[in-house]
Write an enzyme that holds these catalytic residues in place. Structure first.
Site, PDB file in Angstrom:
ATOM      1  N   GLU A  29       0.845  -1.194   0.000  1.00 46.58           N
ATOM      2  CA  GLU A  29       0.000   0.000   0.000  1.00 46.58           C
ATOM      3  C   GLU A  29       0.885   1.251   0.000  1.00 46.58           C
ATOM      4  OE1 GLU A  29      -2.013  -0.668   3.687  1.00 46.58           O
ATOM      5  OE2 GLU A  29      -2.572  -2.684   3.057  1.00 46.58           O
ATOM      6  N   SER A  58      -5.457  -4.971   1.385  1.00 48.61           N
ATOM      7  CA  SER A  58      -5.972  -6.345   1.435  1.00 48.61           C
ATOM      8  C   SER A  58      -4.873  -7.240   1.991  1.00 48.61           C
ATOM      9  CB  SER A  58      -6.350  -6.818   0.028  1.00 48.61           C
ATOM     10  OG  SER A  58      -7.387  -6.046  -0.507  1.00 48.61           O
ATOM     11  N   GLU A  59      -4.697  -7.170   3.283  1.00 46.70           N
ATOM     12  CA  GLU A  59      -3.520  -7.823   3.873  1.00 46.70           C
ATOM     13  C   GLU A  59      -3.448  -9.315   3.582  1.00 46.70           C
ATOM     14  OE1 GLU A  59      -5.009  -5.319   5.306  1.00 46.70           O
ATOM     15  OE2 GLU A  59      -3.383  -3.921   5.735  1.00 46.70           O
ATOM     16  N   PHE A  82       2.534  -1.288   8.384  1.00 48.89           N
ATOM     17  CA  PHE A  82       2.835  -1.167   9.810  1.00 48.89           C
ATOM     18  C   PHE A  82       2.869  -2.591  10.359  1.00 48.89           C
ATOM     19  CE2 PHE A  82       1.346   3.112   9.201  1.00 48.89           C
ATOM     20  CZ  PHE A  82       1.973   3.869  10.173  1.00 48.89           C
ATOM     21  N   ASP A  84       1.851  -3.789  12.968  1.00 49.40           N
ATOM     22  CA  ASP A  84       0.577  -4.150  13.597  1.00 49.40           C
ATOM     23  C   ASP A  84      -0.383  -4.804  12.594  1.00 49.40           C
ATOM     24  OD1 ASP A  84       0.883  -1.991  16.135  1.00 49.40           O
ATOM     25  OD2 ASP A  84       1.769  -1.388  14.238  1.00 49.40           O
ATOM     26  N   PHE A  87      -1.016  -8.650  11.786  1.00 45.75           N
ATOM     27  CA  PHE A  87      -2.090  -9.441  12.412  1.00 45.75           C
ATOM     28  C   PHE A  87      -3.286  -9.592  11.467  1.00 45.75           C
ATOM     29  CE2 PHE A  87      -0.155  -7.692  16.442  1.00 45.75           C
ATOM     30  CZ  PHE A  87       0.358  -8.894  16.871  1.00 45.75           C
ATOM     31  N   HIS A 128      -0.518   1.309  15.729  1.00 46.82           N
ATOM     32  CA  HIS A 128       0.521   1.697  14.770  1.00 46.82           C
ATOM     33  C   HIS A 128       1.905   1.723  15.425  1.00 46.82           C
ATOM     34  CE1 HIS A 128      -3.054   3.139  12.637  1.00 46.82           C
ATOM     35  NE2 HIS A 128      -2.322   3.198  11.549  1.00 46.82           N
TER      36      HIS A 128
END
Lengths: 322, 326
Positions: A29, A58-59, A82, A84, A87, A128
Site C-alpha cells: 500500500e 488487502s492484507e 505497519f 501491527d 495481524f 501503529h
C-alpha cells in the site's frame, strides 16, 4: 566512507538486486507513488515501474499472494505498512507461508520477503506502534531480520533478496532517517551472524533494532562510572547467533537483554533461557531483561515514555547485575 | 460443441479413478489404517475432471481440504498420494502433511489447504507472477461455499479484478460448509451473484454435469489466457458423504442423501455415454477394473513403503536450516 540513511540503504539494496534479477518485484500500500508511509521506498520512486506496484488494502492477499508468486517463480517483496497490520493478514502468513514448505515435505522455493516498519514512533498509539518480532521467532517457518543501522539494513536485505527461504524484515520507524556509513562496493551480511557493536568486559547487553542505540548510549554513560559494557546486536532472530552471544557471556559473565517488544515472553526470554541452560556455570548474576511493560503502547507522551524502554532502562538493568 | 469420443471417455475414466480412490480411502480409514482426517470428494468428481481438462501442465491450481479429486485430475501420482494418506516416507509430503496438505508444485498444484479459503490469495499470487512473466498460463482456484463467506474471498476477487489476473475462481457449492447448510450461512442464493461486486463474469452451473463444467471453464480459461481477467464460476453439486469420514451427519437425514444419489455425476454421465454409443458394458467394466487395479497398486505401494524416521521431522522447514532449529 560515505554516509546514507537507513531508508536509502534499503532502496539501494532493492534497486541493485532488481537490476540483477528480473523476478524481483515489490508491492504494497502507498509505495509506488508515495514511496511508503515512512518514505522507505522514496529511493526507488519512478524506477522499475512495472515491478513496483500499489495494491488494495488487502492484507491477506498482500501476504498470501507472495507465497503464490514465489511458487510460480517470482521473488516478491511485500510491504506490511505497519507491523501491527501483520495481524490482519496473519492467516496467510502463519497458516500458509510459514507452513507451506514443511507440510508439503520441502516443496517449492519460497523466495519471498515481507518487510515494513515496526516499533514505536511518536504517539502513534497501540495499532501503529507495536514491536511484534517475537511472534515470528516463536512460530517456525520464516527467517527474521531486524537491522539497526544503514550498513546492516543494506547488507541483510541484499542477502534476503538472494535467499530461497521466506524472510520477514522489521525496520524500526525511528531509524529510517538515521545516517551511517555504507560502502559503495557491494557486500552481503549473512543471516545468523551477530555484530558486536561495542566491545566491553563487564556486562554483555544483547539487543536489536532501536534498543541497540539505546544500549550504546547506556554504555557511554556507564563507561563514565568505570563500567565496561559490550553491546551485541543480534541482527537476525531466526537464525540467531548463539556462538557470538556465548563468546561474549563467557567473557563478561553478566547478561542484560534489551528489546522494545513486551518483556513478558519476548524474544529475550528465549535467549536468556538458552544461556541459562547451556552456560549456567559462566554466569555471575541472574540475567536481566529489558522490554516494554506488558500493556499496549499508549498515546499520551508521558504514558508512552513510561511503557517503552530506553537507555535508562538499560542502565538500571546493567547496574542491577554488577 | 461436439466433443470427441476420446475426450468423453477421458472424462469418464478420470471420474472413475477419483471415485475408486475415494471409496478405497474411506474403506482404509474405517479399517483404522489411515491416521488423521479424510474428506471425501464423492459426488463432486465432475468439477475437478471437467475443469482440469482445460489446463496444461504449466497452469496452476489451488485446492481445498477435499482435494484428492483435484490432484488426480491434474495428473498427480496416485501412489504418492496414497502413501501420504498413510503418513509414509515416499508420500507427497514425506508424511508431514497428510491428506489436507498434499501439493505437487512440479505439476502446478500449489497445495491442498486445511484452511477454508486459504488457497484464494495464493492463486492470486500465482496470477500476478504469470502476468509479470507475460505468460499465457492460468490459475484455477477451487474453493467451497463456506470459503466464499471469508474475507480472503473478497480480497482475492477484488485484487484479481483490479489487476485483471488470469485466475478462475471455481466455487464448488456442495451445499455444506462443514456441518452447516449453505442456505443458513450464505446471504445469496447463487454464490456467482457475488461476481457483480467484483466486476467480473459470474455464472452458476450444474456441477454434476461434467460437460457443462468443461465448457464453462473452457470459456473462462480462454478469456484469462487472452488477458480478459478473472471469472467466478459456481458449480452446484452435493456432498454425498459426511464432512469427514466418520461424521455422524446430525444435520441431515439419510433420506435426503438417498434422494441425491441418482443425480451423482458418474452414473448420469455413464447413461449419456451408453445412449450415444460411446461406451459398452464391456468397456465400462474394463474402465472400472483398471481404476480398481490402479488404486490397489497405490495401496500396495503405500503399505510396503516405510514410515519416515522420527528425526526426519526436523527436515524440510527451510532450504537452508542452518542454526534455525534452536
Amino acid at each position: 566512507m560515505r554516509e546514507i540513511t537507513f531508508s536509502e540503504a534499503l532502496g539501494e539494496a532493492i534497486l541493485e538486486e532488481m537490476s540483477r534479477d528480473p523476478t524481483i518485484f515489490t508491492y504494497g500500500e502507498d509505495i509506488a507513488k508515495q514511496g511508503g508511509i515512512f518514505g522507505a521506498y522514496k529511493p526507488i520512486l519512478g524506477k522499475y515501474q512495472d515491478r513496483i506496484i500499489d495494491t488494495p488494502i488487502s492484507e491477506e492477499v498482500i501476504f498470501g499472494s507472495a507465497l503464490g508468486a514465489a511458487l510460480a517463480g517470482m521473488r516478491p517483496v511485500a510491504e506490511f505498512h505497519f507491523a501491527d497490520f501483520l495481524f490482519t493478514g496473519m492467516a496467510a502468513i502463519a497458516n500458509q507461508i510459514m507452513k507451506f514448505k514443511y507440510m508439503t515435505g520441502g516443496q517449492g522455493k519460497l523466495h519471498l520477503i515481507l518487510r515494513g516498519p515496526d516499533g514505536i514512533s511518536k504517539s502513534a498509539a497501540a495499532q501503529h506502534s507495536e514491536s511484534i518480532e517475537t511472534i515470528f521467532m516463536h512460530i517456525p517457518g520464516i527467517k527474521v531480520i531486524i537491522p539497526s543501522t544503514p550498513y546492516d539494513m543494506k547488507g541483510l536485505f541484499k542477502t534476503a533478496l538472494r535467499s530461497d527461504d521466506p524472510v520477514i524484515c522489521f525496520e524500526h520507524k525511528m531509524l529510517y532517517r538515521m545516517k551511517g556509513p555504507v560502502p559503495e562496493e557491494e557486500y552481503y551480511i549473512p543471516f545468523g551472524v551477530a555484530d558486536v557493536k561495542r566491545e566491553g568486559k563487564d556486562v554483555t547487553v544483547i539487543a536489536t533494532s532501536r534498543m541497540v542505540h539505546e544500549s550504546l548510549l547506556a554504555a557511554q554513560e556507564l563507561e563514565k562510572e568505570g563500567v565496561s559494557v559490550e553491546v551485541v546486536d543480534l541482527r537476525t532472530l531466526v537464525p540467531w547467533d548463539k556462538e557470538t552471544v556465548f563468546k561474549s557471556v563467557k567473557k563478561t559473565h553478566k547478561v542484560v537483554i534489551a528489546h522494545e517488544t513486551w518483556r513478558r515472553a519476548g524474544w529475550g526470554a528465549e535467549i536468556a533461557a538458552t544461556i541459562q541452560e547451556e552456560l549456567f556455570d559462566y554466569l555471575d548474576a541472574p540475567i536481566r531483561r529489558v522490554g516494554a511493560k506488558n500493556v499496549h503502547i499508549p498515546f499520551s507522551p508521558p504514558l508512552q515514555d513510561f511503557v517503552v524502554p530506553d537507555k535508562n532502562s538499560v542502565i538500571e538493568a546493567v547496574r542491577s547485575v554488577l | 460443441m461436439e466433443l470427441s469420443k476420446e475426450l468423453l471417455l477421458k472424462f469418464y475414466k478420470d471420474m472413475v479413478r477419483i471415485r475408486n480412490f475415494e471409496l478405497k480411502a474411506e474403506e482404509l480409514f474405517l479399517q483404522g489404517k489411515l491416521p488423521g482426517f479424510i474428506h471425501l470428494y464423492i459426488g463432486e468428481e465432475a468439477i475437478a475432471v471437467g475443469a482440469m481438462a482445460n489446463l496444461r501442465v504449466e497452469d496452476y491450481i489451488t485446492s481445498t481440504h477435499r482435494g484428492h479429486g483435484h490432484m488426480l485430475a491434474k495428473g498427480a501420482s496416485m501412489r504418492k498420494m496414497m502413501a501420504e494418506l498413510y503418513g509414509k516416507k515416499h508420500g507427497y509430503c514425506k508424511g508431514k502433511g497428510g491428506s489436507m496438505h498434499i501439493a505437487d508444485v512440479s505439476i502446478g498444484v500449489l497445495g491442498a489447504n486445511g484452511e477454508v479459503g486459504g488457497g484464494l490469495p495464493i492463486a492470486v499470487g500465482a496470477g500476478m507472477a504469470i502476468k509479470l512473466q507475460k505468460k499465457d498460463s492460468v490459475v484455477i482456484s477451487f474453493f467451497g461455499d463456506g470459503a466464499s463467506n471469508r474475507g480472503a474471498f473478497h480480497e482475492a476477487l477484488n485484487w484479481a479484478s483490479v489487476f485483471k489476473l488470469p485466475v478462475i475462481f471455481l466455487n464448488e457449492n456442495n451445499q455444506f460448509a462443514s456441518t452447516e447448510r449453505v442456505q443458513e450461512t450464505t446471504s445469496v442464493e447463487n454464490i456467482s451473484d457475488r461476481a457483480v461486486g467484483y466486476n467480473m463474469p459470474g455464472v452458476s452451473i450444474d456441477g454434476n454435469d461434467v460437460i457443462a463444467v468443461f465448457e464453462t471453464v473452457k470459456e473462462a480459461v480462454e478469456r484469462a489466457r487472452n488477458g480478459g481477467g478473472p471469472t467466478l464460476i459456481e458449480a452446484k453439486t452435493y456432498r454425498l458423504k459426511g464432512h469427514f469420514v466418520g461424521d455422524p451427519q446430525l444435520y441431515r437425514t439419510k433420506e435426503e442423501v438417498d434422494l441425491k444419489w441418482p443425480n451423482e455425476p458418474i452414473s448420469r454421465f455413464e447413461k449419456k455415454l451408453f445412449e450415444g454409443g460411446y461406451l459398452t458394458e464391456k468397456e465400462k467394466e474394463e474402465i472400472w477394473n483398471d481404476a480398481k487395479n490402479e488404486v490397489e497398486d497405490a495401496v500396495l505401494f503405500a503399505e510396503q513403503d516405510e514410515y519416515p524416521a522420527p528425526e526426519e521431522a526436523l527436515e524440510d522447514l527451510f532450504e537452508d536450516s542452518t542454526n534455525c532449529l534452536y
